[in-house]
Design a protein around this motif. Sequence first.
Motif, PDB file in Angstrom:
ATOM      1  N   LYS A 141      -1.259   2.737   1.076  1.00 50.24           N
ATOM      2  CA  LYS A 141      -2.003   2.869   2.334  1.00 50.24           C
ATOM      3  C   LYS A 141      -2.087   1.544   3.097  1.00 50.24           C
ATOM      4  N   VAL A 142      -2.168   0.433   2.366  1.00 51.89           N
ATOM      5  CA  VAL A 142      -2.164  -0.886   3.023  1.00 51.89           C
ATOM      6  C   VAL A 142      -0.815  -1.109   3.716  1.00 51.89           C
ATOM      7  N   ALA A 143       0.278  -0.763   3.018  1.00 47.20           N
ATOM      8  CA  ALA A 143       1.621  -0.926   3.606  1.00 47.20           C
ATOM      9  C   ALA A 143       1.794  -0.042   4.837  1.00 47.20           C
ATOM     10  N   GLU A 144       1.277   1.193   4.755  1.00 47.27           N
ATOM     11  CA  GLU A 144       1.369   2.101   5.908  1.00 47.27           C
ATOM     12  C   GLU A 144       0.553   1.576   7.084  1.00 47.27           C
ATOM     13  N   LYS A 145      -0.624   1.015   6.786  1.00 45.10           N
ATOM     14  CA  LYS A 145      -1.521   0.526   7.831  1.00 45.10           C
ATOM     15  C   LYS A 145      -0.821  -0.512   8.717  1.00 45.10           C
ATOM     16  N   ILE A 146      -0.063  -1.403   8.092  1.00 48.75           N
ATOM     17  CA  ILE A 146       0.600  -2.465   8.854  1.00 48.75           C
ATOM     18  C   ILE A 146       2.006  -2.069   9.300  1.00 48.75           C
ATOM     19  N   GLY A 147       2.725  -1.326   8.457  1.00 51.50           N
ATOM     20  CA  GLY A 147       4.148  -1.105   8.704  1.00 51.50           C
ATOM     21  C   GLY A 147       4.523   0.154   9.462  1.00 51.50           C
ATOM     22  N   LYS A 148       3.637   1.146   9.441  1.00 47.57           N
ATOM     23  CA  LYS A 148       3.990   2.446  10.016  1.00 47.57           C
ATOM     24  C   LYS A 148       3.800   2.424  11.536  1.00 47.57           C
ATOM     25  N   LYS A 149       4.809   2.873  12.253  1.00 49.47           N
ATOM     26  CA  LYS A 149       4.702   2.925  13.718  1.00 49.47           C
ATOM     27  C   LYS A 149       3.761   4.049  14.124  1.00 49.47           C
ATOM     28  N   SER A 150       2.956   3.775  15.158  1.00 44.70           N
ATOM     29  CA  SER A 150       2.033   4.781  15.698  1.00 44.70           C
ATOM     30  C   SER A 150       1.765   4.392  17.147  1.00 44.70           C
ATOM     31  N   PRO A 151       1.085   5.266  17.918  1.00 44.45           N
ATOM     32  CA  PRO A 151       0.774   4.894  19.305  1.00 44.45           C
ATOM     33  C   PRO A 151       0.031   3.559  19.403  1.00 44.45           C
ATOM     34  N   LYS A 152      -0.847   3.291  18.395  1.00 42.02           N
ATOM     35  CA  LYS A 152      -1.588   2.017  18.394  1.00 42.02           C
ATOM     36  C   LYS A 152      -0.745   0.876  17.839  1.00 42.02           C
ATOM     37  N   ASN A 153       0.250   1.214  17.010  1.00 41.74           N
ATOM     38  CA  ASN A 153       1.028   0.191  16.291  1.00 41.74           C
ATOM     39  C   ASN A 153       2.509   0.352  16.636  1.00 41.74           C
ATOM     40  N   ARG A 154       2.858   0.065  17.892  1.00 43.44           N
ATOM     41  CA  ARG A 154       4.230   0.320  18.357  1.00 43.44           C
ATOM     42  C   ARG A 154       5.225  -0.683  17.771  1.00 43.44           C
ATOM     43  N   GLU A 155       4.782  -1.924  17.620  1.00 41.13           N
ATOM     44  CA  GLU A 155       5.649  -2.980  17.081  1.00 41.13           C
ATOM     45  C   GLU A 155       5.023  -3.540  15.809  1.00 41.13           C
ATOM     46  N   PRO A 156       5.325  -2.944  14.639  1.00 39.51           N
ATOM     47  CA  PRO A 156       4.732  -3.442  13.397  1.00 39.51           C
ATOM     48  C   PRO A 156       5.003  -4.936  13.196  1.00 39.51           C
ATOM     49  N   LYS A 157       4.007  -5.613  12.631  1.00 40.35           N
ATOM     50  CA  LYS A 157       4.092  -7.070  12.463  1.00 40.35           C
ATOM     51  C   LYS A 157       4.751  -7.435  11.133  1.00 40.35           C
ATOM     52  N   THR A 158       5.173  -8.684  11.025  1.00 47.61           N
ATOM     53  CA  THR A 158       5.793  -9.176   9.784  1.00 47.61           C
ATOM     54  C   THR A 158       4.821  -8.999   8.616  1.00 47.61           C
ATOM     55  N   PHE A 159       5.337  -8.417   7.532  1.00 48.41           N
ATOM     56  CA  PHE A 159       4.486  -8.112   6.383  1.00 48.41           C
ATOM     57  C   PHE A 159       5.290  -8.278   5.101  1.00 48.41           C
ATOM     58  N   VAL A 160       4.584  -8.334   3.970  1.00 46.60           N
ATOM     59  CA  VAL A 160       5.231  -8.452   2.656  1.00 46.60           C
ATOM     60  C   VAL A 160       5.257  -7.075   2.008  1.00 46.60           C
ATOM     61  N   TYR A 161       6.455  -6.530   1.824  1.00 45.91           N
ATOM     62  CA  TYR A 161       6.615  -5.212   1.194  1.00 45.91           C
ATOM     63  C   TYR A 161       7.181  -5.365  -0.213  1.00 45.91           C
ATOM     64  N   ARG A 162       6.885  -4.382  -1.042  1.00 43.38           N
ATOM     65  CA  ARG A 162       7.515  -4.273  -2.362  1.00 43.38           C
ATOM     66  C   ARG A 162       8.566  -3.182  -2.192  1.00 43.38           C
ATOM     67  N   ILE A 163       9.841  -3.554  -2.253  1.00 45.29           N
ATOM     68  CA  ILE A 163      10.901  -2.585  -1.974  1.00 45.29           C
ATOM     69  C   ILE A 163      11.752  -2.331  -3.218  1.00 45.29           C
ATOM     70  N   HIS A 164      12.351  -1.147  -3.252  1.00 46.40           N
ATOM     71  CA  HIS A 164      13.193  -0.750  -4.385  1.00 46.40           C
ATOM     72  C   HIS A 164      14.352   0.062  -3.829  1.00 46.40           C
ATOM     73  N   ASP A 165      15.563  -0.480  -3.956  1.00 47.23           N
ATOM     74  CA  ASP A 165      16.743   0.153  -3.357  1.00 47.23           C
ATOM     75  C   ASP A 165      17.252   1.306  -4.224  1.00 47.23           C
ATOM     76  N   GLU A 166      18.138   2.098  -3.637  1.00 47.99           N
ATOM     77  CA  GLU A 166      18.772   3.194  -4.385  1.00 47.99           C
ATOM     78  C   GLU A 166      19.630   2.631  -5.512  1.00 47.99           C
ATOM     79  N   PRO A 167      19.823   3.393  -6.597  1.00 48.59           N
ATOM     80  CA  PRO A 167      20.678   2.897  -7.686  1.00 48.59           C
ATOM     81  C   PRO A 167      22.133   2.790  -7.241  1.00 48.59           C
ATOM     82  N   ILE A 168      22.857   1.880  -7.876  1.00 55.57           N
ATOM     83  CA  ILE A 168      24.274   1.654  -7.530  1.00 55.57           C
ATOM     84  C   ILE A 168      25.116   2.765  -8.152  1.00 55.57           C
ATOM     85  N   ASN A 169      26.017   3.333  -7.350  1.00 54.72           N
ATOM     86  CA  ASN A 169      26.812   4.498  -7.777  1.00 54.72           C
ATOM     87  C   ASN A 169      27.545   4.302  -9.091  1.00 54.72           C
TER      88      ASN A 169
END
Length: 325
Positions: A141-169
């Motif tokens: 929910k913290v990540a969505e609060k800053i990162g998710k685009k919405s009418p109030k949040n048109r240009e999300p700001k720089t943030f620190v995400y924990r990301i996990h890519d798809e597995p390699i084929n």
Amino acid sequence: VYLVDRTIPMLPEKLSNNLCSLRPHEDKLCYSAVFDLDDDAKVLHEWFGRTVIHSDKRFDYDEAQAVIETGEGEFADVILQIHQLSQQLRKERFENHAINFDTEEVRFKLDENSKPIGVYLKVQREANFLIEEMMLLANKKVAEKIGKKSPKNREPKTFVYRIHDEPINDKVEQFKSFVSKLGFELKSGSRKQFTDSLNQMFTQAKDKNEYNLLGQLSIRMMARAIYSTENIGHYGLAFPYYTHFTSPIRRYPDLMVHRLLEAYLHQQPSVKQSDYDEFCKHCSMMEQKATEAERASVKYKQAEYLADKVGQVFEATVSGIAKWG
């Protein structure tokens, strides 16, 4: 860093064990994610900000587990309610095709000199899942609060995400080939087919000798989760937005998340992305070093435990064969 026989805290122990620790019956200054949930664990209202927390009791996992199993004990009504909500959240996560990496961890019984005198497997139970789901909810929910685009949040700001890519084929194909020899069929078409067949394999193997092996090898097949300002979502958890907010006395990225969240909630401008790219790279690298140290510590204690057992015969599981032997 959690080594077998010691914990090396990120902050001085006066802070991590006293001032910043949620010790019972003491007021503590915190940064909180507060949610109102309905009976189906849907978030009706959310709030983020500075709080004072006064903990009524500090449970360990075994105590909380006993309340869940018996329905009785201190604060049973609260624990049972949160348990029910966490079960809902967990169910929903797997319906969204999250991966159930339920691997067993080796733990040691140590004597007063930190010498291993016994080995056991740490098993995750409902009390662990309860805490895990609440932490995942806050992080998401913290990540969505800053990162998710919405009418109030048109240009999300720089943030620190924990990301996990798809597995390699290539790794997926190797893993498929390996598990087929053990009688499991892994489908690698869509994300849904892949994750559903992977979870089904874990369920079928639950009481078999190869269960732990399959868990370890499936983790090796996956990409490594890292910190980044470029959000691509978290593949394993099936979350489009995810960060680490919940352990600021243990992980530095969580402190960055707290500071950025506080700044952005007070309408401060976005921080410079190039600076935070460097911070994220550094944090990912240090996390990897900590993981390697923890694994080396386990191997060291395993060797130490077996040092006086030379000549004895044990059953073993082969978990991999290298080309050189």
